[in-house]
Design an enzyme around this catalytic site. Structure first.
Site, PDB file in Angstrom:
ATOM      1  N   CYS B  83       0.979  -1.193   0.010  1.00 15.47           N
ATOM      2  CA  CYS B  83      -0.169   0.084   0.063  1.00 15.47           C
ATOM      3  C   CYS B  83       0.818   1.290  -0.029  1.00 15.47           C
ATOM      4  O   CYS B  83       1.531   1.578  -0.906  1.00 15.47           O
ATOM      5  CB  CYS B  83      -1.087  -0.114   1.141  1.00 15.47           C
ATOM      6  SG  CYS B  83      -2.252   1.194   0.943  1.00 15.47           S
ATOM      7  N   HIS B 185      -3.806  -5.066   0.543  1.00 12.57           N
ATOM      8  CA  HIS B 185      -3.140  -5.687   1.826  1.00 12.57           C
ATOM      9  C   HIS B 185      -3.330  -7.234   1.928  1.00 12.57           C
ATOM     10  O   HIS B 185      -4.392  -7.607   1.997  1.00 12.57           O
ATOM     11  CB  HIS B 185      -3.947  -5.029   2.923  1.00 12.57           C
ATOM     12  CG  HIS B 185      -3.654  -3.591   2.970  1.00 12.57           C
ATOM     13  ND1 HIS B 185      -2.808  -3.082   4.027  1.00 12.57           N
ATOM     14  CD2 HIS B 185      -4.132  -2.590   2.494  1.00 12.57           C
ATOM     15  CE1 HIS B 185      -2.635  -1.858   4.090  1.00 12.57           C
ATOM     16  NE2 HIS B 185      -3.574  -1.598   3.235  1.00 12.57           N
ATOM     17  N   GLU B 187      -2.116  -9.126   3.911  1.00 10.03           N
ATOM     18  CA  GLU B 187      -2.262  -9.655   5.367  1.00 10.03           C
ATOM     19  C   GLU B 187      -3.991  -9.596   5.725  1.00 10.03           C
ATOM     20  O   GLU B 187      -4.449 -10.023   6.669  1.00 10.03           O
ATOM     21  CB  GLU B 187      -1.692  -8.998   6.347  1.00 10.03           C
ATOM     22  CG  GLU B 187      -1.977  -7.358   6.627  1.00 10.03           C
ATOM     23  CD  GLU B 187      -1.253  -6.660   5.529  1.00 10.03           C
ATOM     24  OE1 GLU B 187      -0.641  -7.194   4.607  1.00 10.03           O
ATOM     25  OE2 GLU B 187      -1.821  -5.357   5.526  1.00 10.03           O
TER      26      GLU B 187
END
Lengths: 255, 215
Positions: B83, B185, B187
């Site tokens: 990001c 993202h 994660e």
């Protein structure tokens, strides 16, 4: 194409997930981490944790819970309930929350929205609005309520939504107090009026009783995302099945 | 060098926990690095990104971590930017009236068109532009989680490995040599996100990132 998000909500009281009807008569429905993992594997796009005790002594309980959930699921987490300061928000973000939801505190001190947006970025700041219809009012009108729906304010929900977007909120979590807990569908008018009047995403909440209700909120209601609790908690409609339904109805859905 | 240790740059923006949890669940150790020293023993470096470009650059420069990142990349060591950690690799960002960035790659960071709601928030498809071992086991057009208002415009089209559509097509994954970066993202992207991390970390551990990813 951006998909429509299906968000599972967990109302947490003293470390347990509960769900009430129209903000009262709470029922205990399970361990938050276990439920979060179930939703994650079923394909929830996001999870929202609302701390409905939100008394000072339970802050630490919530922080510890957020840490455990953040270690167990790999989708976005929003946490709200009783947050009053940038420091409260920072603590939960450090525990693994991705977004923080402000409700009563935002009404009491709107500048908190701007401060949070400056500090953490708008993408972290969700403003939750609990709205209740003014009876027999034409055209429709909704008033913002605070303190878990127990205190009426004189704020018009649609105007307040525009204001929080202006102040830097990144998203609005819009709950119809009239519809909440009744499983008879979202308040479509409320959802549509707000979703089409603000430049930020709106999550429809309150009233989901079936996959058809979610579909209506995402189409007629123009919502960017839908939130539900009880229909997922009690496995009446699993998230997987709900998403299949929405996909077959032609919506862009992550499966 | 410890092949299971990954340096995660901490420049004070907050949420590193998710990245650390993701790494742990894949069997890696996250070494949180908040000063210019300390990353040396790691196999790979991750620069997570949340917050504004100006704050990010300010914190990286003040802590000396900007130079750590530049040196790491210059040495051809495996690097993953996420990001904001992708955006600041370029020369300049239009965010907040303009911000000079690390300038690892030529190109700039521009705001998404406002014909759609901004920020771009939610799950969207990552469409492969070029084959890459980074995408092993991940079907084309899988959904990843995005949350951002700005996008990168690399001058070198070759480094664009995937794009995503929101108002217009934007670059969502880049790779040049040992540097990989994603606008989404991983994660927060469930199983496919974890697989993306796993692919990056395996390629790093096998030394396949130093000279660019074999396709």
């Amino acid at each position: 194409m951006l998909t429509k998000r299906i968000i599972a909500c967990l109302d947490v009281k003293d470390g347990r997930v509960v769900k009430g009807t129209s903000f009262e008569s709470l029922r205990d429905s399970g361990d938050p981490v276990e439920l979060a993992r179930r939703y994650y594997f079923e394909g929830a796009d996001e999870l929202v944790f609302l701390d409905i005790t939100a008394s000072k002594e339970h802050r630490a309980t919530m922080a510890a819970l957020v840490e455990r959930v953040a270690d167990a699921v790999f989708i976005p987490l929003t946490v709200g309930g009783g947050l009053n300061s940038v420091e409260d928000m920072r603590r939960l973000l450090l525990c693994g929350a991705d977004k923080i939801s402000l409700n009563t505190a935002a009404v009491k001190q709107p500048e908190l929205i701007s401060r949070a947006a400056e500090r953490f970025g708008s993408q972290c700041v969700v403003v939750a609005i609990d709205a209740k219809r003014v009876p027999e009012h034409e055209p429709y009108r909704w008033l913002v309520h605070t303190y878990g729906g127990s205190v009426a304010t004189s704020l018009d929900a649609v105007q307040w939504a525009a204001q929080v977007a202006e102040l830097g909120a990144g998203e609005i979590l819009l709950t119809s107090m009239d519809a909440d807990g009744h499983r008879a569908g979202y308040d479509i008018e409320l959802t549509r009026v707000v979703a089409t009047s603000v430049p930020i995403p709106v999550i429809a909440s309150g009233g989901a009783g079936s996959p058809e209700d979610l579909h209506r909120a995402l189409t007629d209601g123009k919502a960017d995302a839908v939130l539900a609790a009880s229909i997922f908690h009690y496995s009446e409609f699993a998230i997987t099945q709900t998403k299949e339904y929405l996909h077959h109805k032609g919506l862009s859905i992550r499966r | 060098m410890d092949t299971r240790t990954v340096a995660v740059i901490d420049y004070g923006a907050g949420n590193l926990r998710s990245v650390r949890s993701a790494l742990c669940s894949l069997g890696y150790n996250a070494l949180i690095v908040d000063s210019a020293r300390g990353a040396a023993e790691a196999q790979a470096m991750i620069l997570p990104g949340v917050g504004a470009a100006a704050d990010t650059m300010h914190n990286l420069v003040r802590s000396g971590l900007a130079q750590t990142v530049i040196d790491w990349i210059a040495a051809g060591r495996p690097f993953l930017g996420i990001c904001m950690g992708m955006q600041i690799l370029f020369e300049y960002s239009d965010e907040g009236g303009g911000q000079k960035c690390l300038g690892v790659f030529p190109g700039r960071v521009v705001k998404l068109p406002t014909s759609h709601k901004v920020p771009h928030m939610g799950w969207n498809q990552v469409h492969y532009r070029r084959d890459s071992a980074l995408f092993d086991g991940i079907p084309n057009d899988s959904n990843f989680y995005f949350i951002h208002s700005y996008v990168v415009e690399p001058e070198d089209d070759e480094m664009i490995k995937a794009t995503t559509e929101y108002s217009a097509q934007f670059c969502s994954v880049i790779n040049r040599g040992a540097v990989v970066a994603a606008q989404f993202h991983p994660e927060k992207s469930g199983a496919v996100g974890m697989r993306f991390y796993e692919n990056f970390l395996s390629l790093a551990a096998e030394g396949r990132l130093r000279h660019g990813i074999s396709t």
